[in-house]
Write a protein that holds these residues in place. Structure first.
Motif, PDB file in Angstrom:
ATOM      1  N   UNK A 289       0.827  -1.210   0.000  1.00 36.78           N
ATOM      2  CA  UNK A 289       0.000   0.000   0.000  1.00 36.78           C
ATOM      3  C   UNK A 289       0.860   1.258   0.000  1.00 36.78           C
ATOM      4  N   UNK A 290       1.919   1.265   0.800  1.00 38.02           N
ATOM      5  CA  UNK A 290       2.801   2.430   0.864  1.00 38.02           C
ATOM      6  C   UNK A 290       3.499   2.635  -0.482  1.00 38.02           C
ATOM      7  N   UNK A 291       4.026   1.552  -1.065  1.00 37.15           N
ATOM      8  CA  UNK A 291       4.745   1.669  -2.342  1.00 37.15           C
ATOM      9  C   UNK A 291       3.838   2.125  -3.471  1.00 37.15           C
ATOM     10  N   UNK A 292       2.585   1.705  -3.459  1.00 39.22           N
ATOM     11  CA  UNK A 292       1.676   2.079  -4.540  1.00 39.22           C
ATOM     12  C   UNK A 292       0.998   3.425  -4.288  1.00 39.22           C
ATOM     13  N   UNK A 293       1.217   4.011  -3.090  1.00 45.40           N
ATOM     14  CA  UNK A 293       0.611   5.308  -2.781  1.00 45.40           C
ATOM     15  C   UNK A 293      -0.819   5.199  -2.298  1.00 45.40           C
ATOM     16  N   UNK A 294      -1.294   4.019  -2.013  1.00 42.34           N
ATOM     17  CA  UNK A 294      -2.673   3.834  -1.559  1.00 42.34           C
ATOM     18  C   UNK A 294      -2.829   3.970  -0.040  1.00 42.34           C
ATOM     19  N   UNK A 295      -1.730   3.949   0.682  1.00 40.07           N
ATOM     20  CA  UNK A 295      -1.804   4.038   2.143  1.00 40.07           C
ATOM     21  C   UNK A 295      -1.976   5.493   2.537  1.00 40.07           C
ATOM     22  N   UNK A 296      -3.062   5.791   3.203  1.00 37.23           N
ATOM     23  CA  UNK A 296      -3.357   7.153   3.626  1.00 37.23           C
ATOM     24  C   UNK A 296      -3.318   7.228   5.147  1.00 37.23           C
TER      25      UNK A 296
END
Length: 91
Positions: free
Chosen positions: A69-76
């Motif tokens: 999630x962090x690598x794909x930018x989905x982690x908010x």
């Protein structure tokens, strides 16, 4: 953090010892009997310990999912939730 409860022996859940004689007491003094017993909480603790020891220290599936999630930018990150959690534990 792991808790080592190996020093607790559950084989002697209820154990009675023979009365001990005191050195300077008179012969007419009542004998005192020592008795030790562990509650069912000790057995429950032992069961929980076994469950915890069987769990891995790192939950690799959770770590990997968060990493993706962090690598794909989905982690908010919700700043309000973080601030509330900080305040809650700093009371």
């Amino acid at each position: 953090m792991r808790i080592d409860l190996n020093s607790i022996s559950l084989n002697n859940v209820e154990r009675e010892e023979k009365p001990k004689k005191a050195g300077n007491k008179s012969a007419n003094a009542p004998s005192v009997e020592d008795k030790t017993s562990l509650s069912s909480d000790a057995l429950s603790t032992s069961s929980l310990e076994a469950q915890v020891m069987a769990m891995p220290e790192v939950r690799h599936d959770k770590v990997e999912a968060l990493r993706q999630q962090v690598q794909s930018g989905q982690y908010k990150v919700d700043a309000d939730q973080i601030a509330k959690a900080i305040l809650k534990y700093n009371k």
